[in-house]
Write an enzyme that holds these catalytic residues in place. Structure first.
Site, short mmCIF file in Angstrom:
data_model
loop_
_atom_site.label_atom_id
_atom_site.label_comp_id
_atom_site.label_asym_id
_atom_site.label_seq_id
_atom_site.Cartn_x
_atom_site.Cartn_y
_atom_site.Cartn_z
N HIS A 124 0.91 -1.26 -0.19
CA HIS A 124 0.11 0.04 0.13
C HIS A 124 0.87 1.26 -0.01
CE1 HIS A 124 -2.57 2.84 1.74
NE2 HIS A 124 -3.82 2.11 1.51
N ASP A 201 3.50 -4.00 8.26
CA ASP A 201 2.49 -3.43 7.97
C ASP A 201 1.22 -4.33 8.16
OD1 ASP A 201 0.04 -2.02 7.23
OD2 ASP A 201 0.68 -1.56 5.30
N GLN A 204 -3.88 -5.00 7.33
CA GLN A 204 -4.92 -5.95 6.96
C GLN A 204 -4.93 -7.50 7.46
OE1 GLN A 204 -7.59 -5.15 5.06
NE2 GLN A 204 -7.00 -3.37 3.94
N LYS A 227 -10.11 -0.10 10.53
CA LYS A 227 -10.38 -1.21 9.59
C LYS A 227 -10.67 -2.51 10.68
CE LYS A 227 -6.92 0.03 6.40
NZ LYS A 227 -7.53 0.65 5.21
N CYS A 367 -4.94 2.51 -3.53
CA CYS A 367 -3.63 2.93 -2.88
C CYS A 367 -2.58 2.08 -2.96
CB CYS A 367 -3.92 3.48 -1.18
SG CYS A 367 -4.99 4.61 -1.12
#
Ligand SMILES: Cc1ncc(COP(=O)(O)O)c(C=O)c1O
Length: 410
Positions: A124, A201, A204, A227, A367
């Site tokens: 991303h 990261d 998700q 999220k 993104c």
């Protein structure tokens, strides 16, 4: 293992009974931001209605209570991701700010010209642009672990890409476009063997599966509250304490100091060193409530539910003529994201037509423009799933796609 009872889960999400264009909403954009259960909304409202005052400042009851709830939220989040102690949890605005914090504070203090950073082709922009800017500013090389045709990382290139010159390695644990679940172990093992710092990261991943940062043995781990059923305006950076202690502050001002004279200032200990100004403490308390909610569902059950949904979605979508599905076809290594393109239909047109049916999907580059360059497409359509998603909503999506094809004569 517990399974999710989506019918009762859905009762906790007031927004899911809304109508969109006269139709019951089918919300398939949770990878961008999830909906919020009443428990999170109520936890935040309770603070505003009954005990609101700025934290860390007052010696009166409201402020002390607010500070206590803020600290409790930090402890809950530490426990949720297996962090050793609450002090390793820095609250930020979102994952983007958490990653920028590492790039600005750690990157600018500890990386030198000629050093190398290794990321991947599927990142991303939040885990791409901060490293690109840092590399340009400091004369560092930025290298990429490439993708395979199936949308996995090509780990056969690891030894060649991660070398003694590599000082930092960063990657998404789950791709927001391909859904690919990356096994962090081989990347982290290689990065460790050359002494590189490891940033993950988890934007998700944390919302969708059990995560344990100590088992993973990363140095930094970033994610966003919005999220994972939490409010906007709150994100998290986990960092190993000795690294947080060694790093200079990112932003400066109130709360992050121990003392200020006309000549100098001294810094607070982590995590407060990195939390300048009034923090988003009501949002942090809301995120704490989201973590309670997810923990009660059970993260194994959340993952199992999404795996079943994505398996069903892969099956149903592959029936639609002219569909190209991106990412791994094995649901065992795929998160709750289904990105696709339809022959001759622009994703924006599809998303607009689906909206007429009350169906919300994302269209565009999500993104992740460099990844789209690799995939050879400008834009894709993405349906993404969460704890409240039901198979009948996948059926509605497929039906909506057929209707859109008819309307556009494709
Ligand atoms: C993999 C990944 N990383 C980072 C981000 C950035 O999150 P935020 O916009 O909340 O900072 C996202 C958001 O879509 C994401 O999917």
């Amino acid at each position: 293992m517990k399974t999710l009872d989506t019918a009762s889960v859905r009762l906790d999400f007031p927004i899911l009974s809304e109508l969109v264009n006269g139709k019951p909403v089918v919300f398939l954009d949770s990878a961008a931001s999830s909906q919020k259960p009443a428990q999170v909304l109520q936890a935040m409202q309770r603070v505003y209605r009954a005990t609101y005052a700025n934290v860390h400042r007052g010696v009166y009851t409201f402020s002390e209570r607010g500070t206590e709830l803020y600290d409790q939220a930090r402890a809950k989040i530490a426990q949720f991701i297996g962090a050793p102690r609450p002090e390793t949890i820095v609250f930020t605005r979102n994952a983007t700010e958490a990653l920028n914090l590492v790039a600005y504070s750690y990157g600018r203090a500890f990386l030198r010209p000629g050093d190398e950073i290794v990321i991947t082709e599927l990142e991303h922009h939040a885990n791409f642009v901060p490293w690109m800017v840092l590399a340009k500013e400091r004369g560092l090389a930025l290298k990429f672990i490439p993708l395979t045709a199936e949308g996995m990382l090509d780990l056969s290139r690891l030894d060649e890409l991660i070398t003694p010159k590599t000082r930092l390695v960063s990657f998404a644990q789950v791709s927001n476009v391909l859904g690919t679940i990356i096994d962090p172990a081989p990347i982290i093992a290689r990065a460790r063997s050359v002494g590189a710092t490891i940033v993950v990261d988890g934007s998700q991943a944390v919302p969708h599966m059990p995560v344990n940062v100590q088992d993973m043995d990363c140095d930094f781990y970033a994610f966003s509250g919005h999220k994972m059923l939490g409010p906007t305006g709150i994100g998290v950076l986990y960092g190993k304490l000795h690294l947080l202690e060694a790093m200079p502050p990112f932003l400066t001002g109130g709360d992050m100091i121990t003392s200020v004279t006309f000549e100098r200032a001294t810094w607070n200990d982590p995590p407060l060193k990195f939390e300048a100004g009034t923090p988003s403490f009501v949002e942090a308390i809301g995120l704490g409530a989201a973590v309670d909610y997810l923990s009660a569902l059970g993260m194994d059950a959340v993952r199992a539910h999404e795996r079943a949904i994505v398996e069903y979605a892969l099956e149903r979508m592959s029936e639609v003529p002219g569909t190209r599905i991106f990412g791994p076809t094995d649901p065992a290594i795929r998160g709750g994201v289904l990105t696709f393109a339809l022959n001759g239909i622009h994703p924006h047109d599809l998303a607009t037509l689906l909206d007429r049916e009350g169906i919300a999907i994302r269209a565009g580059h999500h993104c992740a423009q460099p990844l789209h360059i690799r995939l050879g497409v400008n834009a894709t359509a993405r349906a993404s799933f969460y704890v409240y998603t039901e198979t009948r909503e996948i059926d509605a999506l497929v039906e909506g796609i057929y209707k859109a094809k008819k309307t556009l004569r494709k």
